[in-house]
Design an enzyme around this catalytic site. Sequence first.
Site, PDB file in Angstrom:
ATOM      1  N   GLU A  16       0.851  -1.182   0.000  1.00  0.00           N
ATOM      2  CA  GLU A  16       0.000   0.000   0.000  1.00  0.00           C
ATOM      3  C   GLU A  16       0.890   1.236   0.000  1.00  0.00           C
ATOM      4  OE1 GLU A  16      -3.500   0.723   2.798  1.00  0.00           O
ATOM      5  OE2 GLU A  16      -2.092   2.284   3.454  1.00  0.00           O
ATOM      6  N   TYR A  48      -6.966   6.873  -0.871  1.00  0.00           N
ATOM      7  CA  TYR A  48      -7.719   7.998  -1.429  1.00  0.00           C
ATOM      8  C   TYR A  48      -7.418   9.246  -0.616  1.00  0.00           C
ATOM      9  CZ  TYR A  48     -11.741  10.330  -3.607  1.00  0.00           C
ATOM     10  OH  TYR A  48     -12.559  11.179  -4.313  1.00  0.00           O
ATOM     11  N   GLY A 108     -14.953   4.382   5.096  1.00  0.00           N
ATOM     12  CA  GLY A 108     -14.163   5.597   5.267  1.00  0.00           C
ATOM     13  C   GLY A 108     -14.527   6.351   6.532  1.00  0.00           C
ATOM     14  N   ASP A 109     -13.654   7.259   6.910  1.00  0.00           N
ATOM     15  CA  ASP A 109     -13.868   8.064   8.116  1.00  0.00           C
ATOM     16  C   ASP A 109     -14.769   9.255   7.815  1.00  0.00           C
ATOM     17  OD1 ASP A 109     -12.137   6.416   9.563  1.00  0.00           O
ATOM     18  OD2 ASP A 109     -10.382   7.590   8.938  1.00  0.00           O
ATOM     19  N   TYR A 145     -11.166  -6.592   9.836  1.00  0.00           N
ATOM     20  CA  TYR A 145     -10.561  -6.105  11.077  1.00  0.00           C
ATOM     21  C   TYR A 145     -10.397  -7.261  12.067  1.00  0.00           C
ATOM     22  CZ  TYR A 145     -11.911  -1.740   8.922  1.00  0.00           C
ATOM     23  OH  TYR A 145     -12.048  -0.714   8.021  1.00  0.00           O
ATOM     24  N   LYS A 272       7.910   3.892   2.197  1.00  0.00           N
ATOM     25  CA  LYS A 272       9.321   3.720   2.534  1.00  0.00           C
ATOM     26  C   LYS A 272       9.851   2.465   1.845  1.00  0.00           C
ATOM     27  CE  LYS A 272       8.854   6.027   7.005  1.00  0.00           C
ATOM     28  NZ  LYS A 272       8.921   5.889   8.481  1.00  0.00           N
TER      29      LYS A 272
END
Length: 292
Positions: A16, A48, A108-109, A145, A272
Amino acid sequence: MIDNALFASRPAFSFEVFPPKKDDGIEKVYDTLDELSDLHPDFISVTYGAGGSENCGKTLDIAKRIKNVCHVESVIHLPCLHLTKQEAEKMLLEFSDNGIDNLLILRGDKIEGREPSGDFFHASDLIKFIQEKMPGRFHLLGACYPENHPDSKNVFDEIANLKIKVEAGARHLLSQLFFDNDQFFRFTENCRFAGISVPIEAGIMPVTNKLQIERMTSRCGVELPQKYKIMMEKYGSNDNAILEAGITYASNQIVELLSSNVDGIHLYTMNKPYIARRLAEVVEPLILRKKQ
């Protein structure tokens, strides 16, 4: 398009990435993608917007580069809580026109200062909408989750809601990060018992500084095993030491997961590539061994 036949032959390995918070940072992301693609992942997903921002204009550009320049399958994250049906349909057409085949559908939040659109309250609502509007056009992924979504009442509620998502059309699941493999093993066992048979990739985040872990655990509600807490206490004030300790911890997680026939490893790279490369050195021989 991602083919679930992949999981019948070996575990998947995926990454990701996230878009830059500022428009002028896109070239750095492109450099990251070039390095990640050298590690031959099965796909790379792109969030997103970064850090919950609405700076999402580069998400499609990044996804297109993953597919057309890096020649790796790309997955776009698509949160739906604030989307209207009209906006969703427009975006789906844009994705399709640009050759994007894979979408990770998320609730989504909630965005501060904005009310939800009222069209999609759950990821399963958008999945159903996509299946109705453009059946078979996209490979749809869902989130899961292992330690329960913060809004779930209990594990039974979590699994029941996940089953709705899968029955709506999610063909493949990516897990939230976790640091206790036993939590993931119990979760996948509960999923299989409930009749959820789609592949479930384990989401691994190699934490490399103390502030990062504090932020992630408070936001995601992830439990830290005692051995992880001891590691953080011992090395948290030394940047080099916690980097190495975090990579080693993630490596040990991955070895145990692959030894237990997990469907795949989805690595939260935090953009990274050095860390991704270190962990790919662990993953690659284990996956190759399973091909033989």
